[in-house]
Design an enzyme around this catalytic site. Structure first.
Site, PDB file in Angstrom:
ATOM      1  CG  ASP A  23       5.982  -6.444   6.114  1.00 61.20           C
ATOM      2  OD1 ASP A  23       4.509  -6.186   5.944  1.00 61.20           O
ATOM      3  OD2 ASP A  23       5.958  -7.822   5.319  1.00 61.20           O
ATOM      4  N   GLY A  81       8.107  -8.678   3.030  1.00 64.73           N
ATOM      5  CA  GLY A  81       6.860 -10.319   2.782  1.00 64.73           C
ATOM      6  C   GLY A  81       5.369  -9.856   2.834  1.00 64.73           C
ATOM      7  N   GLY A  90       3.165  -8.675   1.969  1.00 61.99           N
ATOM      8  CA  GLY A  90       2.714  -9.308   0.403  1.00 61.99           C
ATOM      9  C   GLY A  90       2.976 -10.009  -0.363  1.00 61.99           C
ATOM     10  CE  LYS A 120       3.797  -1.307   8.245  1.00 64.25           C
ATOM     11  NZ  LYS A 120       4.002  -1.311   6.662  1.00 64.25           N
ATOM     12  N   GLY A 126       8.663  -0.157   0.610  1.00 61.64           N
ATOM     13  CA  GLY A 126       7.407   0.074   1.788  1.00 61.64           C
ATOM     14  C   GLY A 126       8.221  -1.312   3.005  1.00 61.64           C
ATOM     15  CB  SER A 131      -1.437  -0.201   1.215  1.00 60.59           C
ATOM     16  OG  SER A 131      -0.260   0.163   2.739  1.00 60.59           O
ATOM     17  CB  THR A 132       4.036   2.365   1.507  1.00 58.65           C
ATOM     18  OG1 THR A 132       3.129   1.526   2.976  1.00 58.65           O
ATOM     19  CG2 THR A 132       4.595   3.917   1.969  1.00 58.65           C
ATOM     20  CD  GLU A 135       8.930  -6.554  -1.549  1.00 62.82           C
ATOM     21  OE1 GLU A 135       9.383  -7.429  -0.547  1.00 62.82           O
ATOM     22  OE2 GLU A 135       7.652  -5.659  -1.752  1.00 62.82           O
TER      23      GLU A 135
HETATM   24  C1  5RP Z   1       5.499  -6.838   0.327  1.00 60.96           C
HETATM   25  C2  5RP Z   1       5.468  -5.960   1.286  1.00 60.96           C
HETATM   26  C3  5RP Z   1       5.646  -4.670   1.495  1.00 60.96           C
HETATM   27  O1  5RP Z   1       6.868  -3.841   1.663  1.00 60.96           O
HETATM   28  C4  5RP Z   1       5.258  -5.015   2.690  1.00 60.96           C
HETATM   29  O2  5RP Z   1       4.366  -6.523   3.505  1.00 60.96           O
HETATM   30  C5  5RP Z   1       4.434  -3.448   3.181  1.00 60.96           C
HETATM   31  O3  5RP Z   1       3.139  -3.339   2.840  1.00 60.96           O
HETATM   32  P1  5RP Z   1       2.284  -2.269   3.442  1.00 60.96           P
HETATM   33  O4  5RP Z   1       3.048  -0.906   2.683  1.00 60.96           O
HETATM   34  O5  5RP Z   1       0.924  -2.022   2.760  1.00 60.96           O
HETATM   35  O6  5RP Z   1       2.175  -2.213   4.823  1.00 60.96           O
HETATM   36  O7  5RP Z   1       7.186  -7.162   1.804  1.00 60.96           O
HETATM   37  O8  5RP Z   1       5.752  -8.138  -0.234  1.00 60.96           O
END
Ligand code: 5RP
Length: 217
Positions: free
Chosen positions: A84, A95, A97, A121, A82, A30-31, A103
């Protein structure tokens, strides 16, 4: 500011790291989606992008931003993505997502890795967020048993298949005190594709969205 507003603020701040006429690496989530939307405003200034997932590639194309295969480009000037979880040392868990493999590849190639994250985070010790592991399907149970031996509680992300045709294990209960050592150790298991710890190649810059504005770490 709510979490979404903090995400937007760091995504916008990341535009300062985009150099004219270069290839921009674009992350997933999302970011990163907010970053893509801001990047669209300056798309005429860049050569194009490489994406860390099919989902991000689709969003980039929808904005009319060129997306290249990583093998087609000479290099990636900056990678924006972004996380987690992040520590102050810019060691990350990624990861959530499920895009961790691409990545990690784009981060490895990029001359500069800019992590964009809201303040929720930031942690002292990685591991409260379950650690994603991308594994080849036949190794899933084997690696899950090995994670139990390490004190982890692996959960198979059922029904989810990565862009590379693999499975994800989310490992709970790991306290990652030495991220570089644990990333190296977990990388050794047969059938492991990618460990969601980004510490051997940490982010170079962390843009952290806080109530007091975007902090650069
Ligand atoms: C996807 C990722 C994202 O960067 C992580 O999950 C952060 O996501 P968000 O910006 O939605 O909080 O590693 O694999």
């Amino acid at each position: 500011m709510n979490q979404d507003e903090l995400k937007k603020a760091v995504a916008k701040a990341a535009l300062d790291y985009v150099q004219p006429g270069t290839i921009v690496g674009v992350g997933t989530g999302s970011t990163a989606n907010y970053f893509i939307d801001y990047l669209a405003e300056i798309k005429h200034r860049i050569e194009g992008t490489v994406a860390s997932s099919e989902a991000s590639a689709e969003r980039l194309r929808a904005h009319g931003i060129p997306v290249f295969d990583l093998n087609e480009v000479d290099g990636v000037a900056v990678y924006v993505d972004g996380a987690d979880e992040t520590t102050i040392h810019r060691h990350l868990i990624k990861g959530g997502g499920g895009a961790l493999t691409r990545e990690k590849v784009v981060a490895a190639v990029a001359r500069k890795f800019v992590c964009i994250a809201d303040q929720t985070k930031l942690v002292d010790v990685l591991g409260a967020f379950p650690l994603p592991l991308e594994v080849i399907p036949m190794a899933r149970s084997y690696i899950a048993r090995e994670m139990v031996k390490l004190g982890g509680r692996p959960e198979w992300r059922q029904g989810f298949v990565t862009d590379n045709g693999n499975h994800i294990l989310d490992v709970h209960n790991l306290k990652i005190l030495d991220p570089v050592a644990m990333e190296s150790e977990l990388n050794q298991y047969a059938g492991m594709v990618t460990v969601g710890i980004f510490a051997r190649r940490p982010a170079d810059v962390l843009l952290l969205g806080t109530e007091d504005g975007v902090k650069t770490i």
